[in-house]
Motif scaffolding. Structure first.
Motif, mmCIF file in Angstrom:
data_model
loop_
_atom_site.group_PDB
_atom_site.id
_atom_site.type_symbol
_atom_site.label_atom_id
_atom_site.label_comp_id
_atom_site.label_asym_id
_atom_site.label_seq_id
_atom_site.Cartn_x
_atom_site.Cartn_y
_atom_site.Cartn_z
ATOM 1 N N HIS A 193 36.586 37.349 57.655
ATOM 2 C CA HIS A 193 35.502 37.048 56.714
ATOM 3 C C HIS A 193 34.676 38.299 56.436
ATOM 4 O O HIS A 193 33.467 38.310 56.589
ATOM 5 N N PHE A 194 35.368 39.362 56.016
ATOM 6 C CA PHE A 194 34.676 40.615 55.721
ATOM 7 C C PHE A 194 34.499 40.835 54.230
ATOM 8 O O PHE A 194 33.826 41.781 53.818
ATOM 9 N N LEU A 195 35.112 39.990 53.391
ATOM 10 C CA LEU A 195 34.957 40.087 51.943
ATOM 11 C C LEU A 195 33.954 39.044 51.479
ATOM 12 O O LEU A 195 34.154 37.840 51.693
ATOM 13 N N ASP A 196 32.868 39.502 50.851
ATOM 14 C CA ASP A 196 31.908 38.564 50.290
ATOM 15 C C ASP A 196 32.340 38.188 48.878
ATOM 16 O O ASP A 196 33.455 38.478 48.451
ATOM 17 N N ASP A 197 31.465 37.529 48.154
ATOM 18 C CA ASP A 197 31.814 37.079 46.809
ATOM 19 C C ASP A 197 32.121 38.262 45.881
ATOM 20 O O ASP A 197 33.064 38.208 45.088
ATOM 21 N N THR A 198 31.348 39.335 45.997
ATOM 22 C CA THR A 198 31.595 40.515 45.165
ATOM 23 C C THR A 198 32.925 41.168 45.511
ATOM 24 O O THR A 198 33.694 41.563 44.628
ATOM 25 N N GLY A 199 33.202 41.280 46.816
ATOM 26 C CA GLY A 199 34.475 41.872 47.235
ATOM 27 C C GLY A 199 35.665 41.061 46.791
ATOM 28 O O GLY A 199 36.704 41.616 46.409
ATOM 29 N N CYS A 200 35.532 39.745 46.807
ATOM 30 C CA CYS A 200 36.627 38.879 46.362
ATOM 31 C C CYS A 200 36.860 38.969 44.858
ATOM 32 O O CYS A 200 37.906 38.535 44.368
ATOM 33 N N LYS A 201 35.894 39.465 44.126
ATOM 34 C CA LYS A 201 36.086 39.673 42.697
ATOM 35 C C LYS A 201 36.654 41.066 42.405
ATOM 36 O O LYS A 201 37.501 41.226 41.523
ATOM 37 N N ILE A 202 36.186 42.077 43.140
ATOM 38 C CA ILE A 202 36.577 43.455 42.854
ATOM 39 C C ILE A 202 37.993 43.757 43.338
ATOM 40 O O ILE A 202 38.806 44.349 42.608
ATOM 41 N N VAL A 203 38.308 43.357 44.568
ATOM 42 C CA VAL A 203 39.608 43.713 45.160
ATOM 43 C C VAL A 203 40.777 43.130 44.369
ATOM 44 O O VAL A 203 41.697 43.865 43.987
ATOM 45 N N PRO A 204 40.813 41.805 44.073
ATOM 46 C CA PRO A 204 41.926 41.294 43.255
ATOM 47 C C PRO A 204 41.961 41.895 41.850
ATOM 48 O O PRO A 204 43.039 42.070 41.275
ATOM 49 N N TYR A 205 40.779 42.200 41.309
ATOM 50 C CA TYR A 205 40.738 42.772 39.958
ATOM 51 C C TYR A 205 41.412 44.143 39.925
ATOM 52 O O TYR A 205 42.270 44.407 39.080
ATOM 53 N N PHE A 206 41.048 45.019 40.848
ATOM 54 C CA PHE A 206 41.659 46.342 40.873
ATOM 55 C C PHE A 206 43.132 46.271 41.267
ATOM 56 O O PHE A 206 43.933 47.109 40.835
ATOM 57 N N HIS A 207 43.495 45.286 42.078
ATOM 58 C CA HIS A 207 44.908 45.123 42.410
ATOM 59 C C HIS A 207 45.715 44.745 41.182
ATOM 60 O O HIS A 207 46.796 45.294 40.941
ATOM 61 N N ARG A 208 45.203 43.806 40.389
ATOM 62 C CA ARG A 208 45.905 43.412 39.175
ATOM 63 C C ARG A 208 45.988 44.561 38.180
ATOM 64 O O ARG A 208 47.018 44.770 37.532
ATOM 65 N N VAL A 209 44.906 45.322 38.058
ATOM 66 C CA VAL A 209 44.900 46.462 37.135
ATOM 67 C C VAL A 209 45.925 47.501 37.571
ATOM 68 O O VAL A 209 46.738 47.971 36.769
ATOM 69 N N ALA A 210 45.901 47.882 38.855
ATOM 70 C CA ALA A 210 46.828 48.902 39.345
ATOM 71 C C ALA A 210 48.272 48.416 39.267
ATOM 72 O O ALA A 210 49.178 49.187 38.931
ATOM 73 N N ARG A 211 48.488 47.155 39.558
ATOM 74 C CA ARG A 211 49.843 46.600 39.467
ATOM 75 C C ARG A 211 50.349 46.621 38.032
ATOM 76 O O ARG A 211 51.513 46.952 37.770
ATOM 77 N N GLY A 212 49.482 46.289 37.081
ATOM 78 C CA GLY A 212 49.875 46.339 35.678
ATOM 79 C C GLY A 212 50.136 47.750 35.198
ATOM 80 O O GLY A 212 51.081 47.995 34.436
ATOM 81 N N VAL A 213 49.308 48.706 35.642
ATOM 82 C CA VAL A 213 49.525 50.103 35.267
ATOM 83 C C VAL A 213 50.838 50.617 35.844
ATOM 84 O O VAL A 213 51.587 51.347 35.185
ATOM 85 N N SER A 214 51.141 50.243 37.086
ATOM 86 C CA SER A 214 52.404 50.648 37.694
ATOM 87 C C SER A 214 53.593 50.122 36.893
ATOM 88 O O SER A 214 54.576 50.839 36.674
ATOM 89 N N LEU A 215 53.498 48.883 36.448
ATOM 90 C CA LEU A 215 54.556 48.307 35.611
ATOM 91 C C LEU A 215 54.668 49.038 34.288
ATOM 92 O O LEU A 215 55.772 49.421 33.857
ATOM 93 N N ASN A 216 53.546 49.262 33.617
ATOM 94 C CA ASN A 216 53.561 49.925 32.313
ATOM 95 C C ASN A 216 54.077 51.353 32.400
ATOM 96 O O ASN A 216 54.832 51.812 31.533
ATOM 97 N N ILE A 217 53.695 52.078 33.441
ATOM 98 C CA ILE A 217 54.122 53.466 33.571
ATOM 99 C C ILE A 217 55.606 53.549 33.930
ATOM 100 O O ILE A 217 56.318 54.448 33.457
ATOM 101 N N THR A 218 56.087 52.633 34.743
ATOM 102 C CA THR A 218 57.526 52.588 35.016
ATOM 103 C C THR A 218 58.296 52.304 33.740
ATOM 104 O O THR A 218 59.374 52.873 33.497
ATOM 105 N N CYS A 219 57.748 51.440 32.906
ATOM 106 C CA CYS A 219 58.348 51.157 31.600
ATOM 107 C C CYS A 219 58.329 52.406 30.722
ATOM 108 O O CYS A 219 59.323 52.735 30.063
#
Length: 308
Positions: free
Chosen positions: A74-100
């Protein structure tokens, strides 16, 4: 803390350490070559953004999964639970786009050998700008992620249809769950289809080129076909890895997204497979880049000369 949690923590610790070390080394290497201009290759700007995105994917998902496995849940508060998945989705999408983008670049390179000298001086100048646009695009596409994800302070709310190990996520009220999944993954599917088509085109071009070389003996030996074939095999390996890990991770994500209370092992398996490409791809690039092997060889020689 159960033995299963401990084992999962060790697995994510190993995966995160390997991914961060590999991607950080390549990030420093490509940044150094781009800043100094020494032995720069046309794909270096693309690969620099790729390893940056991969590093962010590993850090955003691996660290808190590792800590949760070791009992810190329980080290992620409400803000952390919003930021961490958001940056993960962004980085994952960029990795896909750049590989493409990387696979498309190699197809253009193979199909336009006669004008490659002109292309090689023009295209790399816009790679940095194109990669920056991909980052901006992913930041905009995934803007709904922080809206849907909530932190531990909302975990007692039983109206949330899905539960994760750390954070909860609810569906947008105006969308059907299946429609939400389709909308989120539509751009990913387009990129995957393009990468598969580009991979098939590269294999076909290399096969035709090999047949011509077997029948036509050139008077002047050239190393360029070998270099192009090696670079193409590297990109084909990256694309195959990405499609494989993405496909397996998407299957797990589909069951997680459509279930009201998915099993934790399914969530952990989805994360593990989703970061597999980001962890393994830097070692593929390191093993296929002769410049990196030369750096290791020179460092080894200097080390032995000092102790010798």
């Amino acid at each position: 803390m159960t033995q299963a949690d401990m084992a999962m923590g060790i697995v994510f610790l190993t995966q995160t350490a390997a991914g961060v070390l590999g991607n950080s080394f390549l990030l420093c290497f490509y940044s150094y070559t781009l800043l100094t201009g020494q032995k720069v290759r046309p794909t270096d700007p693309i690969l620099n953004h790729l390893v940056l995105a991969n590093n962010l994917v590993v850090l955003s998902m691996g660290i808190h999964r590792m800590l949760a496995g070791f009992g810190w849940k329980h080290f992620l508060d409400d803000t952390g639970c919003k930021i961490v998945p958001y940056f993960h989705r962004v980085a994952r999408g960029v990795s896909l786009n750049i590989t493409c983008l990387l696979s498309g670049f190699q197809v253009i390179k193979l199909c336009s050998r006669n004008s490659w000298l002109t292309i090689s001086t023009r295209l790399p100048k816009c790679f940095g700008f194109c990669c920056s646009l991909l980052w901006i695009l992913q930041f905009l596409v995934n803007v709904s992620v922080p809206v849907r994800v909530t932190g531990p302070r909302h975990n007692q709310n039983l109206t949330l249809p899905m539960r994760y190990r750390f954070c909860s996520t609810g569906q947008l009220q105006s969308f059907d769950p299946l429609l939400t999944v389709v909308l989120l993954f539509s751009t990913d599917v387009i990129c995957l289809v393009f990468m598969i088509w580009a991979s098939g085109s590269m294999v076909l071009v290399l096969h035709r080129h090999k047949e011509r070389v077997q029948h036509i003996h050139s008077r002047i030996p050239s190393r360029r076909p070998d270099h192009e074939a090696r670079a193409t095999r590297t990109i084909l390996t990256l694309v195959s890895m990405f499609v494989s890990f993405y496909g397996l991770s998407s299957i797990c994500n589909l069951f997680v997204g459509l279930g009201r209370k998915p099993d934790l092992w399914l969530v952990d398996s989805s994360v593990f497979l989703g970061t597999g490409f980001s962890v393994l791809s830097p070692f593929v690039l390191i093993s296929r880049d002769s410049r990196v092997t030369q750096v290791f060889h020179s460092c080894t020689q200097k080390t032995f000369s000092q102790f010798g």
